[in-house]
Write a protein that holds these residues in place. Structure first.
Motif, PDB file in Angstrom:
ATOM      1  N   GLY A  15      81.607 142.127 -11.957  1.00 50.39           N
ATOM      2  CA  GLY A  15      81.750 140.729 -12.303  1.00 50.39           C
ATOM      3  C   GLY A  15      81.652 139.802 -11.116  1.00 50.39           C
ATOM      4  O   GLY A  15      81.623 138.576 -11.293  1.00 50.39           O
ATOM      5  N   GLY A  16      81.573 140.361  -9.921  1.00 54.12           N
ATOM      6  CA  GLY A  16      81.513 139.567  -8.713  1.00 54.12           C
ATOM      7  C   GLY A  16      80.113 139.094  -8.383  1.00 54.12           C
ATOM      8  O   GLY A  16      79.167 139.279  -9.148  1.00 54.12           O
ATOM      9  N   SER A  17      79.990 138.489  -7.205  1.00 49.41           N
ATOM     10  CA  SER A  17      78.727 137.920  -6.758  1.00 49.41           C
ATOM     11  C   SER A  17      78.374 138.408  -5.364  1.00 49.41           C
ATOM     12  O   SER A  17      79.241 138.796  -4.576  1.00 49.41           O
ATOM     13  N   LEU A  18      77.087 138.366  -5.067  1.00 48.04           N
ATOM     14  CA  LEU A  18      76.592 138.794  -3.770  1.00 48.04           C
ATOM     15  C   LEU A  18      75.250 138.121  -3.540  1.00 48.04           C
ATOM     16  O   LEU A  18      74.485 137.926  -4.495  1.00 48.04           O
ATOM     17  N   ARG A  19      74.972 137.769  -2.296  1.00 45.29           N
ATOM     18  CA  ARG A  19      73.674 137.205  -1.966  1.00 45.29           C
ATOM     19  C   ARG A  19      72.955 138.088  -0.963  1.00 45.29           C
ATOM     20  O   ARG A  19      73.463 138.342   0.130  1.00 45.29           O
ATOM     21  N   VAL A  63      68.347 141.565 -15.601  1.00 43.06           N
ATOM     22  CA  VAL A  63      69.051 140.681 -14.679  1.00 43.06           C
ATOM     23  C   VAL A  63      68.879 139.213 -15.020  1.00 43.06           C
ATOM     24  O   VAL A  63      69.509 138.354 -14.383  1.00 43.06           O
ATOM     25  N   LYS A  64      68.066 138.915 -15.998  1.00 44.92           N
ATOM     26  CA  LYS A  64      67.804 137.529 -16.365  1.00 44.92           C
ATOM     27  C   LYS A  64      69.099 136.821 -16.746  1.00 44.92           C
ATOM     28  O   LYS A  64      69.897 137.342 -17.524  1.00 44.92           O
ATOM     29  N   GLY A  65      69.296 135.652 -16.164  1.00 45.06           N
ATOM     30  CA  GLY A  65      70.498 134.890 -16.419  1.00 45.06           C
ATOM     31  C   GLY A  65      71.633 135.204 -15.470  1.00 45.06           C
ATOM     32  O   GLY A  65      72.630 134.474 -15.435  1.00 45.06           O
ATOM     33  N   ARG A  66      71.507 136.282 -14.699  1.00 40.24           N
ATOM     34  CA  ARG A  66      72.538 136.675 -13.753  1.00 40.24           C
ATOM     35  C   ARG A  66      72.085 136.574 -12.300  1.00 40.24           C
ATOM     36  O   ARG A  66      72.886 136.275 -11.424  1.00 40.24           O
ATOM     37  N   PHE A  67      70.808 136.837 -12.043  1.00 39.72           N
ATOM     38  CA  PHE A  67      70.275 136.821 -10.688  1.00 39.72           C
ATOM     39  C   PHE A  67      69.332 135.632 -10.517  1.00 39.72           C
ATOM     40  O   PHE A  67      68.665 135.211 -11.474  1.00 39.72           O
ATOM     41  N   THR A  68      69.262 135.115  -9.295  1.00 35.86           N
ATOM     42  CA  THR A  68      68.356 134.029  -8.972  1.00 35.86           C
ATOM     43  C   THR A  68      67.631 134.332  -7.670  1.00 35.86           C
ATOM     44  O   THR A  68      68.266 134.608  -6.652  1.00 35.86           O
ATOM     45  N   ALA A  74      62.082 127.079   6.025  1.00 33.44           N
ATOM     46  CA  ALA A  74      62.508 126.823   7.394  1.00 33.44           C
ATOM     47  C   ALA A  74      63.039 128.083   8.066  1.00 33.44           C
ATOM     48  O   ALA A  74      62.871 128.270   9.272  1.00 33.44           O
ATOM     49  N   LYS A  75      63.689 128.931   7.297  1.00 33.39           N
ATOM     50  CA  LYS A  75      64.247 130.168   7.832  1.00 33.39           C
ATOM     51  C   LYS A  75      63.346 131.369   7.594  1.00 33.39           C
ATOM     52  O   LYS A  75      63.668 132.470   8.046  1.00 33.39           O
ATOM     53  N   ASN A  76      62.246 131.148   6.877  1.00 32.70           N
ATOM     54  CA  ASN A  76      61.323 132.232   6.542  1.00 32.70           C
ATOM     55  C   ASN A  76      62.077 133.402   5.916  1.00 32.70           C
ATOM     56  O   ASN A  76      61.894 134.560   6.294  1.00 32.70           O
ATOM     57  N   THR A  77      62.904 133.074   4.951  1.00 34.61           N
ATOM     58  CA  THR A  77      63.802 134.050   4.364  1.00 34.61           C
ATOM     59  C   THR A  77      63.782 133.975   2.847  1.00 34.61           C
ATOM     60  O   THR A  77      63.753 132.886   2.273  1.00 34.61           O
ATOM     61  N   LEU A  78      63.808 135.122   2.235  1.00 38.56           N
ATOM     62  CA  LEU A  78      63.898 135.270   0.791  1.00 38.56           C
ATOM     63  C   LEU A  78      65.330 135.635   0.424  1.00 38.56           C
ATOM     64  O   LEU A  78      65.987 136.379   1.148  1.00 38.56           O
ATOM     65  N   TYR A  79      65.804 135.132  -0.703  1.00 32.59           N
ATOM     66  CA  TYR A  79      67.170 135.394  -1.136  1.00 32.59           C
ATOM     67  C   TYR A  79      67.199 135.928  -2.563  1.00 32.59           C
ATOM     68  O   TYR A  79      66.310 135.661  -3.372  1.00 32.59           O
ATOM     69  N   LEU A  80      68.239 136.664  -2.837  1.00 32.37           N
ATOM     70  CA  LEU A  80      68.547 137.065  -4.190  1.00 32.37           C
ATOM     71  C   LEU A  80      70.031 136.827  -4.411  1.00 32.37           C
ATOM     72  O   LEU A  80      70.867 137.533  -3.851  1.00 32.37           O
ATOM     73  N   GLN A  81      70.343 135.819  -5.200  1.00 29.89           N
ATOM     74  CA  GLN A  81      71.724 135.533  -5.555  1.00 29.89           C
ATOM     75  C   GLN A  81      72.064 136.352  -6.781  1.00 29.89           C
ATOM     76  O   GLN A  81      71.433 136.199  -7.831  1.00 29.89           O
ATOM     77  N   MET A  82      73.048 137.203  -6.657  1.00 28.18           N
ATOM     78  CA  MET A  82      73.438 138.116  -7.713  1.00 28.18           C
ATOM     79  C   MET A  82      74.817 137.732  -8.234  1.00 28.18           C
ATOM     80  O   MET A  82      75.765 137.621  -7.468  1.00 28.18           O
TER      81      MET A  82
END
Length: 124
Positions: A15-19, A63-68, A74-82
């Motif tokens: 139920g938690g979150s992680l990026r 993961v639809k609706g939960r991950f972004t 600027a940082k040349n970085t990809l993210y996955l918000q979970m």
């Protein structure tokens, strides 16, 4: 060639979150299609999320609706918000660049430049 470094994984409560972050060694992240994939022990690699060079977003049904997925030029970085993490999210997570087109992105066969991955563990 491009070098990708994933980071941000860890052990989190259900139920938690992680990026997760994926840092690219060259300024290319906003000019190419990038995807997040995962591989759990005993299971096949599966696509998690995709962001295209044009900014279109795609997600696996699981993961639809939960991950972004997002990117920061600027940082040349990809993210996955979970968010709303589930036990089935436990896996090694990888980012990669699409190097070929055609067919589905979900199996990752058209991607390359894989990093070493970052482990995500959901506790129960």
């Amino acid at each position: 060639q491009v070098q990708l470094v994933e980071s941000g994984g860890g052990s989190v409560q259900a139920g938690g979150s992680l990026r997760l972050s994926c840092a690219a060694s060259r300024y290319i992240i906003n000019n190419m299609d990038w995807g997040w994939f995962r591989r759990a022990p005993g299971k096949e690699r599966e696509g998690v999320a995709l962001i295209t060079s044009g900014g279109s977003l795609y997600y696996a049904d699981s993961v639809k609706g939960r991950f972004t997925i997002s990117r920061d030029a600027a940082k040349n970085t990809l993210y996955l918000q979970m968010g709303s993490l589930k036990p089935e999210d436990t896996a090694m997570y990888y980012c990669a660049l699409r190097v070929r087109y055609g067919g589905s992105w979900l199996d990752g066969s058209n991607f390359g430049g894989w990093g070493q991955g970052t482990q995500v563990t959901d506790s129960s």
